[in-house]
Design a protein around this motif. Structure first.
Motif, PDB file in Angstrom:
ATOM      1  N   ALA A  76      26.134 -36.310 -38.429  1.00 39.68           N
ATOM      2  CA  ALA A  76      25.448 -36.073 -37.160  1.00 39.68           C
ATOM      3  C   ALA A  76      26.438 -36.187 -36.005  1.00 39.68           C
ATOM      4  O   ALA A  76      27.467 -36.866 -36.114  1.00 39.68           O
ATOM      5  CB  ALA A  76      24.319 -37.084 -36.993  1.00 39.68           C
ATOM      6  N   PRO A  77      26.180 -35.507 -34.892  1.00 35.82           N
ATOM      7  CA  PRO A  77      27.037 -35.656 -33.709  1.00 35.82           C
ATOM      8  C   PRO A  77      27.119 -37.122 -33.293  1.00 35.82           C
ATOM      9  O   PRO A  77      26.196 -37.908 -33.508  1.00 35.82           O
ATOM     10  CB  PRO A  77      26.312 -34.819 -32.647  1.00 35.82           C
ATOM     11  N   ASP A  98      19.654 -29.867 -27.867  1.00 36.35           N
ATOM     12  CA  ASP A  98      20.027 -31.265 -28.072  1.00 36.35           C
ATOM     13  C   ASP A  98      21.361 -31.323 -28.800  1.00 36.35           C
ATOM     14  O   ASP A  98      21.565 -30.596 -29.783  1.00 36.35           O
ATOM     15  CB  ASP A  98      18.971 -32.004 -28.893  1.00 36.35           C
ATOM     16  N   GLY A  99      22.268 -32.201 -28.334  1.00 41.99           N
ATOM     17  CA  GLY A  99      23.539 -32.315 -29.037  1.00 41.99           C
ATOM     18  C   GLY A  99      24.564 -33.120 -28.280  1.00 41.99           C
ATOM     19  O   GLY A  99      24.286 -33.716 -27.234  1.00 41.99           O
ATOM     20  N   ASP A 100      25.763 -33.119 -28.820  1.00 49.14           N
ATOM     21  CA  ASP A 100      26.910 -33.796 -28.223  1.00 49.14           C
ATOM     22  C   ASP A 100      27.597 -32.806 -27.290  1.00 49.14           C
ATOM     23  O   ASP A 100      28.162 -31.812 -27.749  1.00 49.14           O
ATOM     24  CB  ASP A 100      27.869 -34.245 -29.329  1.00 49.14           C
ATOM     25  N   ALA A 155      26.511 -29.226 -37.792  1.00 47.56           N
ATOM     26  CA  ALA A 155      26.156 -30.601 -37.450  1.00 47.56           C
ATOM     27  C   ALA A 155      25.024 -30.661 -36.442  1.00 47.56           C
ATOM     28  O   ALA A 155      24.327 -31.679 -36.341  1.00 47.56           O
ATOM     29  CB  ALA A 155      27.379 -31.330 -36.905  1.00 47.56           C
ATOM     30  N   HIS A 156      24.839 -29.568 -35.686  1.00 51.86           N
ATOM     31  CA  HIS A 156      23.755 -29.507 -34.706  1.00 51.86           C
ATOM     32  C   HIS A 156      22.560 -28.695 -35.244  1.00 51.86           C
ATOM     33  O   HIS A 156      21.772 -28.157 -34.468  1.00 51.86           O
ATOM     34  CB  HIS A 156      24.259 -28.887 -33.401  1.00 51.86           C
ATOM     35  N   MET A 203      21.033 -22.039 -32.445  1.00 51.89           N
ATOM     36  CA  MET A 203      20.765 -23.476 -32.400  1.00 51.89           C
ATOM     37  C   MET A 203      19.297 -23.702 -32.062  1.00 51.89           C
ATOM     38  O   MET A 203      18.715 -22.901 -31.314  1.00 51.89           O
ATOM     39  CB  MET A 203      21.645 -24.173 -31.355  1.00 51.89           C
ATOM     40  N   PRO A 204      18.708 -24.769 -32.562  1.00 53.33           N
ATOM     41  CA  PRO A 204      17.327 -25.067 -32.169  1.00 53.33           C
ATOM     42  C   PRO A 204      17.262 -25.514 -30.714  1.00 53.33           C
ATOM     43  O   PRO A 204      18.156 -26.188 -30.219  1.00 53.33           O
ATOM     44  CB  PRO A 204      16.920 -26.195 -33.113  1.00 53.33           C
ATOM     45  N   LEU A 205      16.209 -25.102 -30.028  1.00 54.82           N
ATOM     46  CA  LEU A 205      15.989 -25.561 -28.662  1.00 54.82           C
ATOM     47  C   LEU A 205      15.586 -27.030 -28.661  1.00 54.82           C
ATOM     48  O   LEU A 205      15.084 -27.551 -29.664  1.00 54.82           O
ATOM     49  CB  LEU A 205      14.888 -24.743 -28.000  1.00 54.82           C
TER      50      LEU A 205
END
Length: 273
Positions: A121-122, A158-160, A244-245, A265-267
């Protein structure tokens, strides 16, 4: 049963044909022999997978060593030459080239460390305005081919943020390196999430190579210099960050003749509606 024990004592898993006899000794012994053969088959498959993993590890270590040898050798050569001819050495020039070589070593090591953590995961996750990050990364690259933007506003994921910026930078740098005149960047919301496209008008990528380019240390243009083309890790890093995202990254057909990289990528759940 005694013959089955003798056969098991002589089993060699390295031989693909290793099996025990499934006939003779009654139905109970035959069922046991079939179970043993199924177990032996699974053990052979596990051994094959382990050997492939060891081979990939050996290849990875060899490739990484090869990539690191180039800047380290250049660094040693410059320092040794300065040591032999101190009066003829331009200190500013030496320091500039030395820092350049060290930057390259650091970049390779950083990429390798990130790839070894692929699938994790991030380090931190927060709401990220992907539209703003794409616009900012494009604005940082003012030289070279023209950049055409078509971005939906306020696409939130959502993410790093640091990893996402790294991924975007790798995709943009790759497109600019191969573009003739124009790089086109699109970002839109879809029913399933956010979709980013980065396309160039260069030579494109052959269909047979569209998956291979995401492998580590792959350069399709063998004549391209390492300084210009990098270590062949940028796209591997970009895909690792996408995965990873909970996203994906691949190559699709490009309307302008070059390559078109598509990131999905998912919102963010808070903005999906």
């Amino acid at each position: 049963m005694a013959s089955l024990r003798l056969e098991l004592d002589t089993i060699n898993l390295k031989e693909a044909s290793t099996r025990v006899c499934e006939t003779g000794g009654g139905e109970e012994v035959a069922r046991l022999a079939r179970a043993v053969n199924r177990t032996l088959e699974r053990l052979r498959e596990a051994d094959d997978r382990a050997e492939r993993a060891r081979e990939l590890q050996r290849q990875f270590a060899a490739d990484a060593s090869h990539e690191l040898c180039t800047p380290i050798a250049a660094l040693r050569m410059r320092l040794e030459e300065a040591q032999l001819h101190p009066d003829e050495t331009d200190l500013d020039d030496l320091l500039g080239h030395t820092l350049h070589d060290l930057d390259r070593v650091q970049a390779i090591v950083t990429d390798l460390l990130l790839l070894t953590r692929r699938g994790t995961a991030p380090r931190r996750a927060e709401r990220v305005n992907l539209t703003a990050l794409v616009r900012a990364e494009a604005a940082r690259r003012v030289d070279g081919p023209h950049t055409h933007l078509r971005l939906d506003p306020g696409v939130i994921v959502d993410g790093d943020p640091e990893q996402i910026i790294r991924m975007l930078g790798n995709l943009l740098d790759n497109a600019r390196r191969h573009a003739v005149r124009t790089v086109r960047i699109g970002l839109r919301r879809t029913r399933d999430g956010a979709e980013l496209t980065v396309a160039d008008d260069g030579e494109g990528i052959p269909l047979a190579d569209r998956e291979r380019i995401f492998h580590r240390f792959v350069r399709l243009d063998a004549a391209r210099s390492r300084d210009k083309g990098g270590a062949g890790l940028g796209l591997a890093v970009a895909r690792a960050i996408a995965s990873a995202h909970h996203g994906s990254l691949h190559v699709e057909e490009c309307a302008w003749g070059g390559a078109c990289f598509v990131l999905r990528m998912p919102l963010s759940p808070h903005r999906r509606a």
